[in-house]
Design a protein around this motif. Sequence first.
Motif, PDB file in Angstrom:
ATOM      1  N   ALA A  21      -5.919  -6.616  -4.983  1.00 20.30           N
ATOM      2  CA  ALA A  21      -7.352  -6.802  -4.749  1.00 20.30           C
ATOM      3  C   ALA A  21      -7.753  -8.247  -5.011  1.00 20.30           C
ATOM      4  N   ASP A  64       0.832  -1.207   0.000  1.00 23.04           N
ATOM      5  CA  ASP A  64       0.000   0.000   0.000  1.00 23.04           C
ATOM      6  C   ASP A  64       0.863   1.252   0.000  1.00 23.04           C
ATOM      7  N   GLU A  67      -9.110  -1.177  -2.435  1.00 22.24           N
ATOM      8  CA  GLU A  67     -10.241  -0.312  -2.790  1.00 22.24           C
ATOM      9  C   GLU A  67      -9.954   1.145  -2.432  1.00 22.24           C
ATOM     10  N   THR A  68      -9.229   1.357  -1.346  1.00 22.54           N
ATOM     11  CA  THR A  68      -8.835   2.732  -1.008  1.00 22.54           C
ATOM     12  C   THR A  68      -7.982   3.302  -2.124  1.00 22.54           C
ATOM     13  N   CYS A 119     -14.706   0.141  -6.859  1.00 21.11           N
ATOM     14  CA  CYS A 119     -14.872   0.373  -5.422  1.00 21.11           C
ATOM     15  C   CYS A 119     -16.250  -0.119  -4.976  1.00 21.11           C
ATOM     16  N   SER A 120     -16.302  -0.769  -3.852  1.00 18.87           N
ATOM     17  CA  SER A 120     -17.590  -1.127  -3.263  1.00 18.87           C
ATOM     18  C   SER A 120     -18.222   0.126  -2.667  1.00 18.87           C
ATOM     19  N   SER A 142     -19.255   0.497   0.273  1.00 16.09           N
ATOM     20  CA  SER A 142     -18.741   0.748   1.619  1.00 16.09           C
ATOM     21  C   SER A 142     -17.475   1.587   1.572  1.00 16.09           C
ATOM     22  N   MET A 143     -16.799   1.590   0.418  1.00 12.15           N
ATOM     23  CA  MET A 143     -15.596   2.400   0.275  1.00 12.15           C
ATOM     24  C   MET A 143     -15.912   3.761  -0.328  1.00 12.15           C
ATOM     25  N   GLY A 197      -7.250 -10.210  -2.094  1.00  8.30           N
ATOM     26  CA  GLY A 197      -8.035  -9.823  -0.929  1.00  8.30           C
ATOM     27  C   GLY A 197      -7.423  -8.731  -0.074  1.00  8.30           C
ATOM     28  N   ALA A 198      -6.480  -7.961  -0.613  1.00  6.01           N
ATOM     29  CA  ALA A 198      -5.866  -6.888   0.174  1.00  6.01           C
ATOM     30  C   ALA A 198      -6.903  -5.817   0.481  1.00  6.01           C
ATOM     31  N   PRO A 199      -7.131  -5.479   1.768  1.00  8.91           N
ATOM     32  CA  PRO A 199      -8.188  -4.522   2.109  1.00  8.91           C
ATOM     33  C   PRO A 199      -7.899  -3.097   1.657  1.00  8.91           C
ATOM     34  N   TRP A 200      -6.632  -2.760   1.449  1.00 11.85           N
ATOM     35  CA  TRP A 200      -6.301  -1.385   1.077  1.00 11.85           C
ATOM     36  C   TRP A 200      -6.532  -1.097  -0.410  1.00 11.85           C
TER      37      TRP A 200
END
Length: 772
Positions: A348, A325, A356-357, A382-383, A385-386, A351-354
């Motif tokens: 992504a 990131d 989408e940011t 982007c979802s 939630s993001m 599955g890296a959570p960052w």
Amino acid sequence: MSMRTAFNLWPALDHRSTASKISSVAVTEDARTLYLGLSDGQIEEHSIAGDQQGVRTSLRARRHVGKKPVQDICHLHSAHRLAVVCDGQLLLLDQELLEGHSIPNIKAVSAMASSPCAQYPPTLAVAMRANKRNARIMVYQVLVGADAGSLFGSSALCISQANIAETLSIKSMAWLGEKLVLCTSLRYLLLQPAQGTTSQLFALAEEAPSPTLVQSIPSANLAVLLMDEVGVVINDTGQPAQSALTFPSTPIALAASGLYILAACTDGVHIYDRTSSAWVQSLPYPSGIVPSPGQSITTAYNTKGSCVLFSGLYKVMLLRPIALDEQAKDLLRAGQYEQALNLAGICAADGAPWAETAFAQTALLLLHEARFEDAMAVLPRCSLSMFQPMELFPLFPIITAPWADQLPHKQYWGLHPPLPPLDSLLAQEAQQQGHTLLEQEAMQSIADYLLQVREREGIDAADGIDTLLVYLLAELEDEPRLATFAEGPQQVTPHLVAPLLQRKGQSDTLAQLYAGAGQAAAGLALWKEIADESKGGGGEALQRQQSVVQRATKVLLNRHSAPPALVLSYLPWLISTSPKHALSVLKSRDIDDETGLGLVRAGPPDLLWRYLDYLVCQQGSSDPALHTQLALTLADVSLQLQAPPADESSEQKRARESSKDEVQTRLRSFLKQSSQYDSRLVLARIRGSPLWQEQVVLHSKVGDNTAALRILAIELQDMPAAEQYCAEQAARGGQASYALLLEMLLHPGQGRPPLLPQACHLLAAQGTTLRE
């Protein structure tokens, strides 16, 4: 020089000894311990500690394991053991005590490779000479403690072995899934250990100067085969899997770490993206660590990818990856948006959570550079939630003002200032591009994005998004998509876009939006206005009128949209404009008979008979007055359709004939089926007209068989019908009908001659009946 900083390089260890040199190196999975194999047959254990400022190592243990150089070390994490090759033998040592034993009957080992999988027991492949013509590959599972049958020792269980016809030594090898890539100085082979089968991948000419080298990429189940300055990336079938790696010079050593392939060359360490083979970074060697010509470099890395070691004869370098990131942030700061998106996309998928940011941050930075199409291509990744679509509202502050207090305040990575209004953003780019074209691109791209995501579950301010969408489509004058959008489910706030739509000539769409927002009266008023303006016109005007009438009808049919009072107030207009649509409303809504009849009597007769027919035949009314009125209305319409207008065209004639057939058929059927109407009154209305068949039915209803037979036999001269009529009367006990018919044929009256052929036919057919 670098596209981005993917790794930091630190001097880790300086082997200050004149008695020995470094011959091999290994690192534990947690990257806290490194092992050195030395040329004097010793193994050293060093702890690793470090921070942002550098790396420190300290010696913890040293032990002799042989008299010759330690050729190779593998750390077997799940077994807590070290596999060591020394003096051609394979040793298994405890990773802490550095004690153990050699595996029997193993000699002349030239290479080994441990499986990168973390399962227990670990798998170890060993290459050795079987004889002058053959090499042998042994595959072991390394057992520990009680599994090995002793409290302390360790043992290796041979699970497969294969002999390979190869006169040259196996220099190196690497696991590729369940297979092994074998490397000699002239060729690469792919071995399936369980079956013992091999296939040749690539071969080099004997005079080829380049060394061969194989490096596995455990995170992707790939391997790199080195040929001079090119690294061929293959999959587990041995086929090239992607673009080849191109190095600045022939690498001395290769290593793998996460997304990256690292190549130690004479001028430094070069780092490549394993997914695209693209160069990422080059790191020069620290002072005093430049390898001498011909010097070998050994490597080690953990499967987590958190530590890579490169070792020369005396010094060890440690490379630690920068968090992915943080790499993405550096790329964005440098304006390298495509590279940042590629990196985030790969992460992504893992599955890296960052990730989408990173997508959201990239899109916002692109917006600030007025790269609207590129930005809107990123945001769907982007979802909700993001990133919520309403975060674009600041670009259009006037139309989205009612939702201003609902805007989320997100900083993401803090690399962008707040979004200004679109006009301000465009003003910064006006000199480089045409303002109007850039504005159209912005609106088009944002509208496309909003249409794509507006139906996602969990979207905020859906009414604001739909209102903004209408604004954008209207400004773009995208009439087809605007009309389609207005007709579908939507949550537009109509009064916010009403002035714009009326200015753009989109009153029809505005009416649809009002109707969709539960403001049916406002929508119907607009549709009536449009229809009245289009009345009497042809072509487009007529089509426009028909279109708005259909829309208005749809609203009037909806019980939830239009209350009864509103329906009654618009029915007179609909009756005068489109009786067909008015009839559908009359049938569908709960309007009492008297009110409905009062409305339709002001309309055309065709509407009146169809509404009466609905009340009598579909609603089942038994009111004699309604039955009589239906019969009279059908009779009147039939009579009107008998005589053609003077200037009737062929098309009009076809339409009239079709209507005449429909009405007469319905009249005749109704007269036969119903017994509730006033037969004499209806008969009086059509007596003497061309409606002969209908008069027959009515004469029969009132019991005037003579008149009925006269029409059939004399006026129509339809003897089969006349006989059929007599038969029906005879069946009901009227035996005199045949005699009446015979008399009528012999004496037709009104100066007409007797119909003798018909009379003879009747006598022949019904003689017995006539004599009774």
